[in-house]
Motif scaffolding. Structure first.
Motif, PDB file in Angstrom:
ATOM      1  N   ASP A 103      11.565 -28.439  32.394  1.00 15.83           N
ATOM      2  CA  ASP A 103      12.534 -28.934  31.416  1.00 15.83           C
ATOM      3  C   ASP A 103      11.937 -30.162  30.722  1.00 15.83           C
ATOM      4  O   ASP A 103      11.416 -31.058  31.384  1.00 15.83           O
ATOM      5  CB  ASP A 103      13.835 -29.321  32.137  1.00 15.83           C
ATOM      6  CG  ASP A 103      14.976 -29.586  31.167  1.00 15.83           C
ATOM      7  OD1 ASP A 103      14.767 -30.329  30.187  1.00 15.83           O
ATOM      8  OD2 ASP A 103      16.081 -29.068  31.398  1.00 15.83           O
ATOM      9  N   TYR A 106      11.930 -33.970  31.853  1.00 14.92           N
ATOM     10  CA  TYR A 106      11.043 -34.579  32.850  1.00 14.92           C
ATOM     11  C   TYR A 106       9.907 -35.366  32.212  1.00 14.92           C
ATOM     12  O   TYR A 106       9.302 -36.217  32.852  1.00 14.92           O
ATOM     13  CB  TYR A 106      10.458 -33.498  33.770  1.00 14.92           C
ATOM     14  CG  TYR A 106      11.418 -33.023  34.829  1.00 14.92           C
ATOM     15  CD1 TYR A 106      11.528 -33.683  36.048  1.00 14.92           C
ATOM     16  CD2 TYR A 106      12.228 -31.916  34.614  1.00 14.92           C
ATOM     17  CE1 TYR A 106      12.412 -33.256  37.019  1.00 14.92           C
ATOM     18  CE2 TYR A 106      13.120 -31.473  35.578  1.00 14.92           C
ATOM     19  CZ  TYR A 106      13.208 -32.152  36.778  1.00 14.92           C
ATOM     20  OH  TYR A 106      14.095 -31.726  37.739  1.00 14.92           O
ATOM     21  N   ALA A 167      12.187 -35.908  40.353  1.00 10.57           N
ATOM     22  CA  ALA A 167      13.444 -35.160  40.363  1.00 10.57           C
ATOM     23  C   ALA A 167      14.639 -36.055  40.643  1.00 10.57           C
ATOM     24  O   ALA A 167      15.712 -35.878  40.050  1.00 10.57           O
ATOM     25  CB  ALA A 167      13.371 -34.026  41.386  1.00 10.57           C
ATOM     26  N   ASP A 168      14.483 -37.051  41.547  1.00 13.03           N
ATOM     27  CA  ASP A 168      15.627 -37.898  41.891  1.00 13.03           C
ATOM     28  C   ASP A 168      15.934 -38.950  40.827  1.00 13.03           C
ATOM     29  O   ASP A 168      16.884 -39.715  40.963  1.00 13.03           O
ATOM     30  CB  ASP A 168      15.424 -38.573  43.254  1.00 13.03           C
ATOM     31  CG  ASP A 168      14.175 -39.443  43.296  1.00 13.03           C
ATOM     32  OD1 ASP A 168      13.451 -39.519  42.286  1.00 13.03           O
ATOM     33  OD2 ASP A 168      13.916 -40.052  44.352  1.00 13.03           O
ATOM     34  N   GLU A 169      15.133 -38.980  39.745  1.00  7.58           N
ATOM     35  CA  GLU A 169      15.417 -39.885  38.634  1.00  7.58           C
ATOM     36  C   GLU A 169      16.255 -39.207  37.547  1.00  7.58           C
ATOM     37  O   GLU A 169      16.789 -39.880  36.670  1.00  7.58           O
ATOM     38  CB  GLU A 169      14.108 -40.386  38.009  1.00  7.58           C
ATOM     39  CG  GLU A 169      13.264 -41.249  38.930  1.00  7.58           C
ATOM     40  CD  GLU A 169      11.962 -41.680  38.285  1.00  7.58           C
ATOM     41  OE1 GLU A 169      11.695 -42.893  38.241  1.00  7.58           O
ATOM     42  OE2 GLU A 169      11.218 -40.796  37.819  1.00  7.58           O
ATOM     43  N   ILE A 170      16.354 -37.897  37.597  1.00  2.00           N
ATOM     44  CA  ILE A 170      17.087 -37.142  36.583  1.00  2.00           C
ATOM     45  C   ILE A 170      18.571 -37.112  36.941  1.00  2.00           C
ATOM     46  O   ILE A 170      18.941 -36.785  38.069  1.00  2.00           O
ATOM     47  CB  ILE A 170      16.553 -35.706  36.468  1.00  2.00           C
ATOM     48  CG1 ILE A 170      15.050 -35.716  36.166  1.00  2.00           C
ATOM     49  CG2 ILE A 170      17.303 -34.941  35.392  1.00  2.00           C
ATOM     50  CD1 ILE A 170      14.667 -36.417  34.879  1.00  2.00           C
ATOM     51  N   VAL A 171      19.417 -37.468  35.976  1.00  2.00           N
ATOM     52  CA  VAL A 171      20.867 -37.443  36.189  1.00  2.00           C
ATOM     53  C   VAL A 171      21.334 -35.993  36.263  1.00  2.00           C
ATOM     54  O   VAL A 171      21.074 -35.192  35.359  1.00  2.00           O
ATOM     55  CB  VAL A 171      21.604 -38.182  35.053  1.00  2.00           C
ATOM     56  CG1 VAL A 171      23.114 -38.081  35.242  1.00  2.00           C
ATOM     57  CG2 VAL A 171      21.180 -39.648  35.008  1.00  2.00           C
ATOM     58  N   SER A 172      22.003 -35.648  37.339  1.00  2.00           N
ATOM     59  CA  SER A 172      22.497 -34.294  37.526  1.00  2.00           C
ATOM     60  C   SER A 172      23.681 -34.019  36.600  1.00  2.00           C
ATOM     61  O   SER A 172      24.508 -34.901  36.338  1.00  2.00           O
ATOM     62  CB  SER A 172      22.923 -34.086  38.980  1.00  2.00           C
ATOM     63  OG  SER A 172      23.585 -32.849  39.145  1.00  2.00           O
ATOM     64  N   LEU A 173      23.776 -32.785  36.120  1.00  2.00           N
ATOM     65  CA  LEU A 173      24.898 -32.407  35.268  1.00  2.00           C
ATOM     66  C   LEU A 173      26.223 -32.535  36.006  1.00  2.00           C
ATOM     67  O   LEU A 173      27.272 -32.768  35.391  1.00  2.00           O
ATOM     68  CB  LEU A 173      24.726 -30.967  34.769  1.00  2.00           C
ATOM     69  CG  LEU A 173      23.557 -30.701  33.820  1.00  2.00           C
ATOM     70  CD1 LEU A 173      23.515 -29.230  33.439  1.00  2.00           C
ATOM     71  CD2 LEU A 173      23.650 -31.572  32.576  1.00  2.00           C
ATOM     72  N   GLU A 174      26.190 -32.394  37.335  1.00  2.00           N
ATOM     73  CA  GLU A 174      27.414 -32.513  38.130  1.00  2.00           C
ATOM     74  C   GLU A 174      28.003 -33.924  38.078  1.00  2.00           C
ATOM     75  O   GLU A 174      29.173 -34.128  38.388  1.00  2.00           O
ATOM     76  CB  GLU A 174      27.152 -32.115  39.583  1.00  2.00           C
ATOM     77  CG  GLU A 174      27.062 -30.610  39.831  1.00  2.00           C
ATOM     78  CD  GLU A 174      25.811 -29.985  39.220  1.00  2.00           C
ATOM     79  OE1 GLU A 174      24.799 -30.697  39.067  1.00  2.00           O
ATOM     80  OE2 GLU A 174      25.858 -28.781  38.876  1.00  2.00           O
ATOM     81  N   GLU A 175      27.169 -34.905  37.697  1.00  2.00           N
ATOM     82  CA  GLU A 175      27.644 -36.286  37.625  1.00  2.00           C
ATOM     83  C   GLU A 175      28.358 -36.594  36.311  1.00  2.00           C
ATOM     84  O   GLU A 175      28.968 -37.655  36.175  1.00  2.00           O
ATOM     85  CB  GLU A 175      26.470 -37.253  37.800  1.00  2.00           C
ATOM     86  CG  GLU A 175      25.754 -37.142  39.138  1.00  2.00           C
ATOM     87  CD  GLU A 175      24.582 -38.108  39.229  1.00  2.00           C
ATOM     88  OE1 GLU A 175      24.803 -39.305  38.950  1.00  2.00           O
ATOM     89  OE2 GLU A 175      23.458 -37.677  39.553  1.00  2.00           O
TER      90      GLU A 175
END
Length: 275
Positions: A103, A106, A167-175
């Motif tokens: 994506d 990144y 990966a842990d720096e990307i804001v999840s869509l669930e948030e």
């Protein structure tokens, strides 16, 4: 002529390819100084204590990590340096993947990799092999005492390197709040009209077409003021109306584009005749 900002080698299996890294972007950001309104004197910022307002000299400033409100763990420069990744001049390739699996969110900062002296053959081998395989490389490299995850991909005659977010720096869509429910679906007439609108605006990507118009306007205004011209402040444009009738908005958009299309076709025909 740009200068290399880093030199090292790409580790490709048992093959090492010496390379030089160049910035691929020239930032066009406008920088302004803070001045005193009365006489244009440049403002100097001071570091002061939030408790007593006293200025603190650099030698008395230490780093602190806040673990709870107003509670800090003091960390020294020596302690941080001891944990820095081991200095390395190697870009270590770990995997080859399909570019469309990554994506764009990144990607962070892009650079060019150019072969160093005597590395042209090995560099070209990797470049051509990646093109034929349709793969990009995932690697790690240490820059400025920090280890980066990077992507290496063919870019014409060169290899391009892009630093990546983890990966842990990307804001999840669930948030995110306010995303539409999955059961909301447009009707077929609206979808067809939206597809027609997209098709009417479809074009080949030409990066030269898009300019930083705001930066150009600011520079033009600065130039006029430097020549003594008085600049009149324009009123703020009103916000657009909220969409009430989606179908009507789609139809109006298509109609507006169709009005512009003949003029564009006429210009293209005139160019062909002149050619």
């Amino acid at each position: 002529m740009p200068r290399p900002m880093w030199s090292g080698s790409i580790s490709f299996g048992l093959v090492n390819i010496p390379v030089k890294m160049y910035n691929s972007v020239r930032k066009r950001t406008l920088h302004f100084h803070q001045l005193r309104a009365g006489d244009g004197c440049k403002i100097r910022l001071k570091r002061v204590c939030a408790r007593d307002g006293q200025e603190v000299p650099n030698e008395q400033i230490v780093k602190g990590y806040e673990i709870s409100p107003q509670r800090y763990v003091i960390v020294t420069t020596e302690e941080l340096e001891a944990l820095n990744p081991k200095a390395s001049r190697t870009i270590e390739i770990e995997d080859f993947v399909n570019l469309d699996q990554i994506d764009p969110i990144y990607f962070e900062q892009s650079y060019y990799l150019v072969p160093d002296k005597g590395a042209g053959k090995a560099y070209t081998l990797l470049l051509q092999a990646m093109k034929q395989a349709g793969k990009v490389a995932i690697a790690r490299v240490v820059l400025r005492n920090k280890q980066y995850l990077v992507t290496i991909r063919p870019a014409g005659k060169a290899l391009s390197l892009a630093t990546m977010h983890y990966a842990d720096e990307i804001v999840s869509l669930e948030e995110l709040e306010g995303l539409p429910d999955t059961d909301i679906k447009p009707n077929q007439r609206e979808l067809t009209m939206a597809e027609k609108l997209i098709e009417s605006l479809a074009a080949d990507f030409n990066p030269a077409k898009y300019r930083d118009e705001h930066r150009e306007k600011v520079l033009e205004m600065i130039e006029r003021k430097a020549e003594g011209e008085t600049v009149v402040v324009q009123p703020v444009a009103p916000e657009g109306d909220k969409i009430v009738d989606l179908m009507a908005a789609l139809e109006a958009s298509l109609a507006a584009i169709k009005k512009k299309q003949p003029a564009k076709d006429t210009k293209d025909r005139r160019r062909k005749v002149r050619a």
